[in-house]
Structure formats: C-alpha cells, structure tokens
Design an enzyme around this catalytic site. Structure first.
Site: not given
Length: 386
Positions: A109, A197
C-alpha cells in the site's frame, strides 16, 4: 473532485509512473477495436465508479479470453454496484476499464496526501496491500508507516528511503520505487491533488514495480487553475443535488437523515448536525451558504433542501456576521412561498440585522417556528417532525 481509476493511471503514466496498459470502454461495441491495443492473453475487467470495494461487489474480473471479456463486459455495463462506499442505492456502471493482467508476487500500500494538521505532505506505506487501509490501521497499526515531509520543489532521496524502508525492495525495485514516489510528489504539487492512493502497489513475478490500482482526489478550491483536471469530471458519478449546489457555490453534501439544515459557516454547520443527532434525529444534508450569501443564493439553498424527498423538516441556523439576517430571511420567505412549503421550519437567527430578519419572517404569514438558541432550535424541529 474525484476522478476514475483509468484517468488517474493516465496521469501517473504522464509523470513516468509504472502502470499496466489498458483501454477505456464506453460501449461494449468498442471491445474488438480497443482490445487489439493490448498485448496480453489475459485481462482484468474493472467497473469504473467513484467508490472503493468494487472487487467484493463483482466489479473486478480476471478474464482469460476475448469471448469471456465480451460476456462479462455486457453483464457489468449498466449494472448497479453496491459497495461499502456507495450506500444502499449503489452506483450504476457506465464505463469499463480493461487492462493487461499482471503476475502478482507481492502487494503493498502507498499513498500521499496533504496533512492539514502538520502542514506537510504525508506518505503512508504498508506491507498490507490490497486491503482497506482503515482496517489495517485498526487491526495492525504497526504495519502502517507515515512519513511527513516539508513542502519543497522536489522530494529528497533521504525521505524516499524512509517511505520505502518497510517494503524491503532489492536494488532494481528501489530504482522503480524512487521514480514512482517522485512522480506522486510532482502530481500532488503540480496538479493540486489532495490525495493519491496506490492500492495495491505490486511486485510482479519478473520483479517489476507496478501501480495496479489508483485513486486521486483534487482540491476543489484549486480546480479553477487546473482546467485539464476539471475536464475529467464525471457528472454521472455525482449527486444531482450536489451538481446543482455547485452552480450557486454552495457547500452541499447529501446525507440520509430527515432534517434539512441551512447554516452559514462549516463549523456552525457541523455543530448543528451534531445537536440534531443529540436529540435523536439525523441530518439530511450538510449545507453551508457561506458568509456573504445573496437572496438568490439563499433561495437556491432552500429549494435544494426541499428537493430531497426524505426531508420532513428544516432547521435554519444563521449567525449574522458578514451574512445579514434580513437577506437570509427574505430569501427563505420568497423560496417558501414559491415552493409552497409543506414541512415544519425552525429558524434561529442571531447577529447582523437580526431584528429586521425576524420582522420579515413574522410578516410572511408562513408557519415558521422561531428559536432563541441552537439548543432550542434542535428541540423544536425534532418535536415538530414527530
């Protein structure tokens, strides 16, 4: 402002970040023509909506043939996807993205955002890719690394090392990661993004770093100087009421409650919503008319609230500083008469031209309940809708 995954990946590609090759499908009739641009034998078909959780809702499919792609695309196009971010009503899929499938070795991530509290740029990295980062933060907070960086023209290598330390990349992967993080930093600064993101960021089996999914949000207050970003706006993904609100420069967010709110100032609006909840009801919206609203703007706000069929009552809470109470009152009266108001209305006015505003309301012959303070206003509107 939000954009679609495929649009975010185009921006990433423009800045030199590694992304898979893909094509956008606006009609299933385009598949044969567009799929010829891709080189892999397997594909990933993705519904394009402004919401997370698409995979669990059936909006992401691994495809092994052209025939299967056509079948699944026809099923997915026009389907209403319900995810944890769409609400019960879901979102209708009106565009698809097909990209070359990747052999995934490991998922990570990575995100960057404007951190208002520290006035810095924050990079968040985790070895737990492909999951909701909120869930990771709750269950395994030590697996999330936050690196805050002072605003500079370019990000420094020492900061990049801190960001990627948890990934344990080899030398070749580090080179890719450096280029990626520099690209994210440039996009955030040069395009006025508020959030980027990458989830998941992956290592492929041939050891390439790749952005498998991408999300970008942009600062609405800066969008006037980014026409190239504004062109990416998809009105189909926005609430019609919120689109209408933007025409009058109203800060409006539709919620699921039954009490409509009209307030001047975001802080006062939040306090108004909180006290409605305190007395056992739910707000139907967040609506900030701003400090210097005109009579026409107030009318538009009032009509906007009443366009929501779930609204059973309205609470107007105005503290007149720059905003004059008499202008607010006249706008409310004009709009209420035009629409033929049929739900209870509670008004709390204080500040500039309060007396004049109260006289306008009193002479209107409308059934308006006056409140002495916010506490009194909340009690009256909650009682009135029962």
């Amino acid at each position: 402002m939000n954009i679609h995954e495929h649009q975010a990946k185009e921006i990433l590609r423009e800045f030199g970040a590694p992304v898979s090759n893909g094509v956008v499908i606006l009609s299933t009739n385009e598949i044969d023509q567009k799929i010829s641009k891709l080189k892999s034998k397997e594909f990933v078909l993705k519904a394009q909506i402004h919401a997370g959780g698409r995979g669990k809702a059936g909006g992401v499919k691994l495809i092994k043939s052209l025939e299967e792609l056509k079948q699944e695309a026809n099923k997915m196009m026009g389907k209403v996807l319900v995810t944890h971010q769409t609400g019960k009503q879901g979102r209708k899929v009106q565009r698809l993205y097909v990209e070359e499938a990747s052999d995934i070795l490991k998922e990570f991530y990575l995100s960057c955002l404007v951190d208002r509290e520290s006035s810095k740029i924050a990079f968040i990295s985790s070895t737990e890719g492909g999951m909701d980062i909120e869930k990771v933060a709750k269950e395994s907070p030590t697996k999330i690394i936050t690196t805050k960086i002072d605003l500079k023209v370019e990000i420094e290598d020492a900061d990049i090392e801190k960001i990627i330390a948890t990934f344990n990349f080899n030398k070749k992967q580090k080179v890719d990661a450096y280029n990626l993080i520099k690209a994210l930093y440039k996009i955030l600064i040069q395009k006025d993004a508020s959030l980027i993101e990458i989830n998941p960021l992956i290592i492929t089996k041939n050891e390439k770093v790749l952005c498998l999914d991408a999300k970008m949000n942009f600062d609405d207050n800066a969008i006037f100087r980014r026409p190239e970003i504004l062109k990416l706006r998809d009105l189909n993904e926005e609430e019609p009421a919120e689109i209408e609100a933007s025409k009058f420069d109203l800060a409006y967010i539709k919620l699921d409650g039954s009490i409509g709110c009209m307030v001047n100032g975001a802080g006062l609006a939040m306090a108004t919503m909180d006290i409605i909840k305190l007395y056992g009801e739910e707000p139907a919206n967040f609506l900030d008319v701003g400090g210097g609203a005109s009579k026409e703007k107030v009318e538009a706000a009032f009509k906007l609230i009443l366009s929501d069929k779930n609204v059973k009552g309205i609470l107007i809470n105005i503290f007149g500083g720059i905003m004059r109470c008499d202008i607010l009152a006249q706008g409310v009266v004009d709009a209420a008469k035009e629409i033929n108001l049929s739900v209870p209305l509670v008004v709390r006015l204080a500040g500039t031209n309060y007396e004049e505003g109260k006289k306008i309301l009193d002479k209107s012959n409308l059934k308006i309940l006056s409140a002495s303070d916010l506490n009194d206003a909340a009690k009256k509107i909650v009682s009135a809708i029962k």
